[in-house]
Design a protein around this motif. Structure first.
Motif, PDB file in Angstrom:
ATOM      1  N   ALA A  40       0.917  -1.284   0.097  1.00 20.61           N
ATOM      2  CA  ALA A  40      -0.052   0.078   0.026  1.00 20.61           C
ATOM      3  C   ALA A  40       0.796   1.250   0.115  1.00 20.61           C
ATOM      4  CB  ALA A  40      -1.058  -0.050   1.217  1.00 20.61           C
ATOM      5  N   SER A  41       0.305   2.133  -0.523  1.00 22.73           N
ATOM      6  CA  SER A  41       1.016   3.657  -0.425  1.00 22.73           C
ATOM      7  C   SER A  41      -0.018   4.579  -0.301  1.00 22.73           C
ATOM      8  CB  SER A  41       1.399   3.977  -1.884  1.00 22.73           C
ATOM      9  OG  SER A  41       0.455   4.183  -2.765  1.00 22.73           O
ATOM     10  N   PHE A  42       0.492   5.841   0.166  1.00 16.33           N
ATOM     11  CA  PHE A  42      -0.544   6.642   0.518  1.00 16.33           C
ATOM     12  C   PHE A  42      -1.722   6.821  -0.314  1.00 16.33           C
ATOM     13  CE2 PHE A  42      -2.058  11.188   0.810  1.00 16.33           C
ATOM     14  CZ  PHE A  42      -2.446  11.175   1.942  1.00 16.33           C
ATOM     15  N   ASP A  43      -1.221   7.213  -1.539  1.00 19.11           N
ATOM     16  CA  ASP A  43      -2.073   7.447  -2.836  1.00 19.11           C
ATOM     17  C   ASP A  43      -3.027   6.064  -2.934  1.00 19.11           C
ATOM     18  OD1 ASP A  43      -1.069  10.073  -3.145  1.00 19.11           O
ATOM     19  OD2 ASP A  43       0.166   9.397  -4.605  1.00 19.11           O
ATOM     20  N   SER A  44      -2.477   5.066  -2.942  1.00 21.79           N
ATOM     21  CA  SER A  44      -3.473   3.927  -3.333  1.00 21.79           C
ATOM     22  C   SER A  44      -4.367   3.641  -1.772  1.00 21.79           C
ATOM     23  CB  SER A  44      -2.499   2.490  -3.481  1.00 21.79           C
ATOM     24  OG  SER A  44      -2.152   2.109  -2.213  1.00 21.79           O
ATOM     25  N   LEU A  45      -3.940   3.956  -0.705  1.00 20.96           N
ATOM     26  CA  LEU A  45      -4.902   4.089   0.379  1.00 20.96           C
ATOM     27  C   LEU A  45      -6.020   4.923   0.031  1.00 20.96           C
ATOM     28  CD1 LEU A  45      -2.459   3.802   3.181  1.00 20.96           C
ATOM     29  CD2 LEU A  45      -3.743   1.779   2.224  1.00 20.96           C
ATOM     30  N   VAL A  46      -5.802   6.243  -0.302  1.00 16.38           N
ATOM     31  CA  VAL A  46      -6.655   7.255  -0.389  1.00 16.38           C
ATOM     32  C   VAL A  46      -7.795   6.851  -1.563  1.00 16.38           C
ATOM     33  CG1 VAL A  46      -6.961   9.530  -1.220  1.00 16.38           C
ATOM     34  CG2 VAL A  46      -5.547   9.029   0.543  1.00 16.38           C
ATOM     35  N   GLN A  47      -7.111   6.375  -2.700  1.00 15.61           N
ATOM     36  CA  GLN A  47      -7.966   6.028  -3.734  1.00 15.61           C
ATOM     37  C   GLN A  47      -8.890   4.841  -3.543  1.00 15.61           C
ATOM     38  OE1 GLN A  47      -7.976   7.658  -6.784  1.00 15.61           O
ATOM     39  NE2 GLN A  47      -9.889   6.439  -7.216  1.00 15.61           N
ATOM     40  N   THR A  48      -8.452   3.958  -2.731  1.00 15.26           N
ATOM     41  CA  THR A  48      -9.319   2.717  -2.292  1.00 15.26           C
ATOM     42  C   THR A  48     -10.517   3.382  -1.682  1.00 15.26           C
ATOM     43  OG1 THR A  48      -7.507   1.131  -2.397  1.00 15.26           O
ATOM     44  CG2 THR A  48      -9.647   0.479  -1.169  1.00 15.26           C
ATOM     45  N   TYR A  49     -10.351   4.206  -0.738  1.00 15.91           N
ATOM     46  CA  TYR A  49     -11.458   4.794  -0.063  1.00 15.91           C
ATOM     47  C   TYR A  49     -12.509   5.754  -0.756  1.00 15.91           C
ATOM     48  CZ  TYR A  49      -9.617   2.487   4.319  1.00 15.91           C
ATOM     49  OH  TYR A  49      -9.039   1.698   5.175  1.00 15.91           O
ATOM     50  N   HIS A  50     -11.611   6.435  -1.432  1.00 14.39           N
ATOM     51  CA  HIS A  50     -12.348   7.307  -2.390  1.00 14.39           C
ATOM     52  C   HIS A  50     -13.374   6.585  -3.216  1.00 14.39           C
ATOM     53  CE1 HIS A  50     -13.093   9.771  -6.466  1.00 14.39           C
ATOM     54  NE2 HIS A  50     -12.925  10.707  -5.274  1.00 14.39           N
ATOM     55  N   ASP A  51     -13.024   5.389  -3.951  1.00 17.78           N
ATOM     56  CA  ASP A  51     -13.666   4.663  -4.540  1.00 17.78           C
ATOM     57  C   ASP A  51     -14.881   4.060  -4.004  1.00 17.78           C
ATOM     58  OD1 ASP A  51     -12.210   5.150  -6.725  1.00 17.78           O
ATOM     59  OD2 ASP A  51     -10.961   3.268  -6.445  1.00 17.78           O
ATOM     60  N   ALA A  52     -14.500   3.679  -2.780  1.00 16.56           N
ATOM     61  CA  ALA A  52     -15.631   2.873  -1.900  1.00 16.56           C
ATOM     62  C   ALA A  52     -16.708   3.936  -1.527  1.00 16.56           C
ATOM     63  CB  ALA A  52     -15.175   2.503  -0.594  1.00 16.56           C
ATOM     64  N   PHE A  53     -16.313   5.368  -1.288  1.00 16.14           N
ATOM     65  CA  PHE A  53     -17.322   6.384  -0.924  1.00 16.14           C
ATOM     66  C   PHE A  53     -18.163   6.517  -2.232  1.00 16.14           C
ATOM     67  CE2 PHE A  53     -14.188   8.167   2.138  1.00 16.14           C
ATOM     68  CZ  PHE A  53     -14.347   7.316   3.215  1.00 16.14           C
ATOM     69  N   ALA A  54     -17.724   6.513  -3.286  1.00 14.16           N
ATOM     70  CA  ALA A  54     -18.537   6.793  -4.512  1.00 14.16           C
ATOM     71  C   ALA A  54     -19.380   5.312  -4.826  1.00 14.16           C
ATOM     72  CB  ALA A  54     -17.342   6.807  -5.765  1.00 14.16           C
ATOM     73  N   GLN A  55     -18.838   4.352  -4.667  1.00 13.52           N
ATOM     74  CA  GLN A  55     -19.564   2.837  -4.894  1.00 13.52           C
ATOM     75  C   GLN A  55     -20.808   2.862  -4.075  1.00 13.52           C
ATOM     76  OE1 GLN A  55     -17.026  -0.429  -5.735  1.00 13.52           O
ATOM     77  NE2 GLN A  55     -18.864  -1.706  -5.997  1.00 13.52           N
ATOM     78  N   TYR A  56     -20.509   3.208  -2.631  1.00 13.30           N
ATOM     79  CA  TYR A  56     -21.475   2.851  -1.616  1.00 13.30           C
ATOM     80  C   TYR A  56     -21.927   4.042  -0.979  1.00 13.30           C
ATOM     81  CZ  TYR A  56     -19.204  -1.572  -2.329  1.00 13.30           C
ATOM     82  OH  TYR A  56     -18.608  -2.709  -2.792  1.00 13.30           O
ATOM     83  N   PRO A  57     -22.960   4.584  -1.395  1.00 11.33           N
ATOM     84  CA  PRO A  57     -23.555   6.150  -1.026  1.00 11.33           C
ATOM     85  C   PRO A  57     -24.364   5.705   0.447  1.00 11.33           C
ATOM     86  CG  PRO A  57     -25.177   5.112  -2.582  1.00 11.33           C
ATOM     87  CD  PRO A  57     -23.698   4.128  -2.710  1.00 11.33           C
ATOM     88  N   ARG A  58     -24.645   4.756   0.986  1.00 13.87           N
ATOM     89  CA  ARG A  58     -25.139   4.459   2.393  1.00 13.87           C
ATOM     90  C   ARG A  58     -24.219   4.330   3.316  1.00 13.87           C
ATOM     91  NH1 ARG A  58     -27.717   0.328  -0.607  1.00 13.87           N
ATOM     92  NH2 ARG A  58     -27.417  -0.841   1.482  1.00 13.87           N
ATOM     93  N   LEU A  59     -22.909   4.454   3.157  1.00 13.78           N
ATOM     94  CA  LEU A  59     -21.938   4.436   4.044  1.00 13.78           C
ATOM     95  C   LEU A  59     -22.004   5.386   5.066  1.00 13.78           C
ATOM     96  CD1 LEU A  59     -18.334   3.804   1.982  1.00 13.78           C
ATOM     97  CD2 LEU A  59     -19.788   2.100   3.494  1.00 13.78           C
ATOM     98  N   LYS A  60     -22.054   4.696   6.310  1.00 11.12           N
ATOM     99  CA  LYS A  60     -22.410   5.708   7.856  1.00 11.12           C
ATOM    100  C   LYS A  60     -21.388   5.565   8.608  1.00 11.12           C
ATOM    101  CE  LYS A  60     -26.699   6.885   6.404  1.00 11.12           C
ATOM    102  NZ  LYS A  60     -27.003   8.218   5.998  1.00 11.12           N
ATOM    103  N   LEU A  61     -20.331   4.560   8.548  1.00  7.70           N
ATOM    104  CA  LEU A  61     -19.430   4.422   9.498  1.00  7.70           C
ATOM    105  C   LEU A  61     -18.176   3.627   8.978  1.00  7.70           C
ATOM    106  CD1 LEU A  61     -18.506   4.471  12.605  1.00  7.70           C
ATOM    107  CD2 LEU A  61     -19.618   2.226  12.942  1.00  7.70           C
ATOM    108  N   MET A  62     -17.057   4.084   9.287  1.00  2.34           N
ATOM    109  CA  MET A  62     -15.999   3.240   8.464  1.00  2.34           C
ATOM    110  C   MET A  62     -14.663   3.054   9.819  1.00  2.34           C
ATOM    111  SD  MET A  62     -13.924   6.080   6.151  1.00  2.34           S
ATOM    112  CE  MET A  62     -12.460   5.000   6.002  1.00  2.34           C
ATOM    113  N   ALA A  63     -13.923   1.907   9.664  1.00  2.00           N
ATOM    114  CA  ALA A  63     -13.047   1.803  10.498  1.00  2.00           C
ATOM    115  C   ALA A  63     -11.810   2.325   9.871  1.00  2.00           C
ATOM    116  CB  ALA A  63     -12.982   0.416  10.883  1.00  2.00           C
TER     117      ALA A  63
END
Length: 170
Positions: A145-168
């Protein structure tokens, strides 16, 4: 470079503060933090005190004053209201308490965990699914993992899952 980084005498003086067995040394404090002799002596002194007078101390001194003062000082240090400070025995207990007691989830909401989370955090999020009807979304990061790849993974998840209310994100 810090002036002591290559000062062997400095590091030997620090090493002398600790008792160590021969062989590898675990420097991660996630399990058992290594204590210097001075800290260990204070710790043992406090344990001995609690063994002698735990009822008096806990029910009188700690509950009726010391914990309030400790909470006030800690809150001042991190600039928050003292009522927002909670004491737990360890990070695992704190994370599980936060996850299990988060009260803004409704059935159908989504919670996010990744492959980098501690197993106990994953378990607590899965507990939410079993008891509250939320959906657990699990993402996997590109490794290494790199900083950019971590941020991108979460960015993609937020875009794909609009009902996200809590994340670890530990």
């Amino acid at each position: 470079m810090p002036r002591n980084a290559d000062n062997e005498a400095h590091w030997q003086a620090i090493a002398q503060r600790y008792e160590c067995e021969p062989g590898p040394i675990n420097l991660e404090n996630g399990y058992f933090g290594r204590m210097s002799r001075a800290v260990q002596a204070q710790y043992l002194e406090h344990i001995s005190f609690f063994n002698r007078s735990n009822a008096v101390h806990v029910r009188q001194r700690f509950e009726q004053g010391e914990n309030i003062e400790i909470r006030r000082q800690l809150a001042g240090l991190i600039d928050v209201d003292p009522e927002s400070v909670a004491f737990t025995r360890n990070a695992t207990e704190a994370l599980q308490s936060l996850i299990r007691n988060y009260n803004r989830l409704q059935p159908g909401d989504q919670v996010l965990i990744s492959d980098l989370e501690y197993d106990t955090v994953k378990g607590a999020m899965r507990w939410l699914a079993a008891t509250r009807g939320v959906e657990v979304i699990e993402v996997a990061h590109t490794h290494p993992a790199s900083f950019d790849s971590l941020v991108q993974t979460y960015h993609d998840a937020f875009a794909q899952y609009p009902r996200l209310k809590l994340m670890a994100l530990t």
